[in-house]
Design a protein around this motif. Sequence first.
Motif, PDB file in Angstrom:
ATOM      1  N   ASN A  25       0.452  -1.005   0.312  1.00 31.83           N
ATOM      2  CA  ASN A  25      -0.429   0.611   0.078  1.00 31.83           C
ATOM      3  C   ASN A  25       0.922   1.446   0.055  1.00 31.83           C
ATOM      4  OD1 ASN A  25      -2.989  -1.031   0.323  1.00 31.83           O
ATOM      5  ND2 ASN A  25      -1.925  -1.641   2.124  1.00 31.83           N
ATOM      6  N   ARG A  26       1.862   1.381   0.434  1.00 35.39           N
ATOM      7  CA  ARG A  26       3.220   2.590   0.216  1.00 35.39           C
ATOM      8  C   ARG A  26       3.149   3.736  -0.452  1.00 35.39           C
ATOM      9  NH1 ARG A  26       7.562   3.293   2.661  1.00 35.39           N
ATOM     10  NH2 ARG A  26       8.832   4.497   2.079  1.00 35.39           N
ATOM     11  N   ALA A  27       2.313   2.804  -2.329  1.00 40.31           N
ATOM     12  CA  ALA A  27       2.854   4.281  -3.362  1.00 40.31           C
ATOM     13  C   ALA A  27       1.550   4.105  -3.153  1.00 40.31           C
ATOM     14  CB  ALA A  27       3.351   2.962  -4.783  1.00 40.31           C
ATOM     15  N   ALA A  28       0.373   4.139  -2.831  1.00 39.14           N
ATOM     16  CA  ALA A  28      -0.982   4.389  -3.242  1.00 39.14           C
ATOM     17  C   ALA A  28      -1.345   5.169  -1.992  1.00 39.14           C
ATOM     18  CB  ALA A  28      -2.025   3.422  -3.328  1.00 39.14           C
ATOM     19  N   VAL A  29      -0.725   5.361  -0.690  1.00 38.28           N
ATOM     20  CA  VAL A  29      -0.428   5.845   0.226  1.00 38.28           C
ATOM     21  C   VAL A  29      -0.128   7.177  -0.413  1.00 38.28           C
ATOM     22  CG1 VAL A  29      -0.428   6.270   2.599  1.00 38.28           C
ATOM     23  CG2 VAL A  29      -1.416   4.449   2.007  1.00 38.28           C
ATOM     24  N   MET A  30       1.117   7.165  -0.791  1.00 37.69           N
ATOM     25  CA  MET A  30       1.732   8.426  -0.961  1.00 37.69           C
ATOM     26  C   MET A  30       1.231   8.974  -2.108  1.00 37.69           C
ATOM     27  SD  MET A  30       5.957   7.067  -0.400  1.00 37.69           S
ATOM     28  CE  MET A  30       6.187   8.931  -0.057  1.00 37.69           C
ATOM     29  N   ALA A  31       0.709   8.337  -3.132  1.00 41.49           N
ATOM     30  CA  ALA A  31       0.176   9.284  -3.815  1.00 41.49           C
ATOM     31  C   ALA A  31      -1.204  10.178  -3.447  1.00 41.49           C
ATOM     32  CB  ALA A  31      -0.121   8.620  -5.742  1.00 41.49           C
TER      33      ALA A  31
END
Length: 284
Positions: A25-31
């Motif tokens: 989920n890191r990429a989606a959370v940051m975006a």
Amino acid sequence: MSTMVMTQQAFGATNAQVQAFIKNNRAAVMAVSNEYGIYPSIQMAQAALESGWGTSQLSTKANNYFGVKWGGSGAYVAMPTQEYVNGHYITVTEKFAKYNSVRESLEGNARLLANGLSWNHNYYSGAWRSKASNYKEAAYGLQGKYATAPDYATKLIRVIETYHLQEMDGGYINDGTGWFWYENGQKFTGFRFYMGTYYWFENGARINNAWRSAWGYRYYVDGEGRAVQGLRTIGGKRYHFGTDGTFYLRTNQTVAHNQEKYRASSNGELQPWSGYFDTPAGWR
């Protein structure tokens, strides 16, 4: 939309489940969080805390990672939950929103924090990057508003610091008021390399259309903050910044551009040296 309630403790998951949750989920959370001007560490910690690192029934059956109650339209699921009332927890059955994907759940959470409630759009402003100077202030900005648990902020901070989620808050961020560069939670001054080029920041803020000096050279950043390369016209004068990824202004040398050669003066201003040039008087 109703205020959130805590649906499950975050500390019962295995280490493998925790690491998988962060990685997936890191990429989606940051975006999503960067788009809406909130702290990525806060959103990740909220999702982890309220979904049991993605193991709760609400998250697995409804992609609802934040305990968002049903707003009266769209799909929903009815599930038991705990609310903190009159000094103790009680179990009640509530209707919760059902999402098509995790990303949709993240976006719903971010929109809520950014836009507030119908009767107060600044209700969650204490969690905005433009208001809270770090993730700890943002966590306390949510306590008593986003969740009913009296130790909600402490739990968010514990999750963030246990799993080093604050590292997500660094780098190139739009905090809702503009683009900034953060390092260790602080706004940075100087050049930073990002996505193939350099950007210049002052007190964290990205600077556009300006000359800047660093490492003994001069640079120019364009209207989107990027250090320029190649042949450029700035203020009616021509300059050359190389084409080899160095970005610095060429001075006191002969430079080539396509089939043309120029002489760069001590201040970098170019004069025709040899080749076919389009001048105010025509091609020469």
